[in-house]
Design a protein around this motif. Structure first.
Motif, PDB file in Angstrom:
ATOM      1  N   SER A  38      76.306  27.202 -19.170  1.00 26.27           N
ATOM      2  CA  SER A  38      75.721  27.541 -17.872  1.00 26.27           C
ATOM      3  C   SER A  38      76.789  27.656 -16.798  1.00 26.27           C
ATOM      4  O   SER A  38      76.696  28.513 -15.906  1.00 26.27           O
ATOM      5  CB  SER A  38      74.665  26.502 -17.462  1.00 26.27           C
ATOM      6  N   ARG A  39      77.859  26.842 -16.879  1.00 29.24           N
ATOM      7  CA  ARG A  39      78.941  26.937 -15.900  1.00 29.24           C
ATOM      8  C   ARG A  39      79.704  28.258 -16.074  1.00 29.24           C
ATOM      9  O   ARG A  39      80.100  28.886 -15.081  1.00 29.24           O
ATOM     10  CB  ARG A  39      79.892  25.759 -16.054  1.00 29.24           C
ATOM     11  N   SER A  85      77.323  30.853 -14.509  1.00 25.68           N
ATOM     12  CA  SER A  85      77.174  30.738 -13.056  1.00 25.68           C
ATOM     13  C   SER A  85      78.468  31.059 -12.319  1.00 25.68           C
ATOM     14  O   SER A  85      78.446  31.582 -11.203  1.00 25.68           O
ATOM     15  CB  SER A  85      76.699  29.330 -12.684  1.00 25.68           C
ATOM     16  N   THR A  86      79.612  30.780 -12.941  1.00 22.22           N
ATOM     17  CA  THR A  86      80.903  31.012 -12.301  1.00 22.22           C
ATOM     18  C   THR A  86      81.403  32.440 -12.497  1.00 22.22           C
ATOM     19  O   THR A  86      81.892  33.083 -11.566  1.00 22.22           O
ATOM     20  CB  THR A  86      81.957  30.031 -12.835  1.00 22.22           C
TER      21      THR A  86
END
Length: 256
Positions: A76-77, A80-81
């Motif tokens: 997810s990081r 999202s990034t």
């Protein structure tokens, strides 16, 4: 343009040893990288600075990859990034150097959780994201010559690497219809912290070097370059296979 420009990679155990070399190799090829780590945040911060100097971007995530929730956090990081996930490298690994007779339940559980459970669920979670993106992807498992070659006195480690061998092959067949290639890199002896006790003992080093046809341990960068190849266009028809990078070690007598 660098070959991996526009690609996003996650590397577990990415702030030391082979993992750190892989992170730098992928960044040098243009990828943006999520660096998983559990300790030594200063090493991760230094990697971020090096990657910035290469003109790429990286973000560190403290995550215990024996926990499914933390693997989900890594993916997810990345999304999202950087907006996507294209490459997932299952690199993190530990060993206990214990035999069948001496390995405790806690030692067994820890080795299998970090080495094999994490690789299984990372493959699952990364593949789900890649399928959602509908653009294929690469999953690369860092196994060992010991996915195939017995090492008496290190049984749980060998079991975990043998399991990664079959994970690579089976997941590759299941995920092929989605354009997701699953491969493995099997290092031999590499000059990293996991081999520090051997490297500090001249007699052991002489014995080890004598059974490696190339006469020396690998550098982490030599493993990382193979991962870089498997991440790029030159490996577009490779899946369900392990590339052994061992200096010929597996073809010698296993009398270590």
């Amino acid at each position: 343009m660098k070959e991996l420009t526009g690609k996003v990679a996650v590397v577990t155990g990415g702030n030391s040893g082979i993992g750190a070399a892989i992170v730098l190799e992928l960044a040098e090829r243009g990828a943006q990288v999520v660096i998983d780590y559990v300790a030594h945040p200063e090493a991760e911060n230094e990697l971020e600075r090096k990657i910035a100097s290469l003109g790429s971007r990286a973000v560190g995530v403290k995550a215990d990859i024996s926990l499914v929730a933390d693997i989900e956090l890594l993916v997810s990081r990345a999304v999202s990034t950087f907006g996507q996930l294209d490459i997932f490298v299952n690199n993190a690994g530990i060993e206990t150097r214990t035999s069948v007779l001496d390995t405790s339940e806690s030692q067994y559980d820890k080795v299998l959780a970090i080495n094999l459970k994490s690789a299984f669920f990372s493959t699952q979670i990364a593949a789900r994201q890649m399928i959602k993106q509908e653009a294929g992807g690469r999953i690369i498992n860092i196994t060992s010559v010991h996915e195939d070659w017995p090492m008496p006195g290190n049984t749980a480690y060998c079991l975990s690497k043998g399991g990664m061998r079959m994970l690579t092959r089976t997941a590759a067949l299941e995920l092929a219809p989605h354009g997701i290639l699953v491969t493995a890199v099997g290092p031999g002896a590499v000059a990293t912290p996991i081999n520090l006790s051997t490297m500090k003992d001249p007699a052991l080093m002489q014995k080890l070097d004598s059974v490696i046809p190339l006469g020396r341990m690998a550098k982490p960068e030599e493993i990382a370059q193979v991962v870089g190849f498997l991440s790029g266009g030159g490996a577009s028809y490779m899946t369900a296979a392990t590339l052994f990078v061992d200096g010929g070690l597996m073809h010698q007598s296993p009398g270590l």
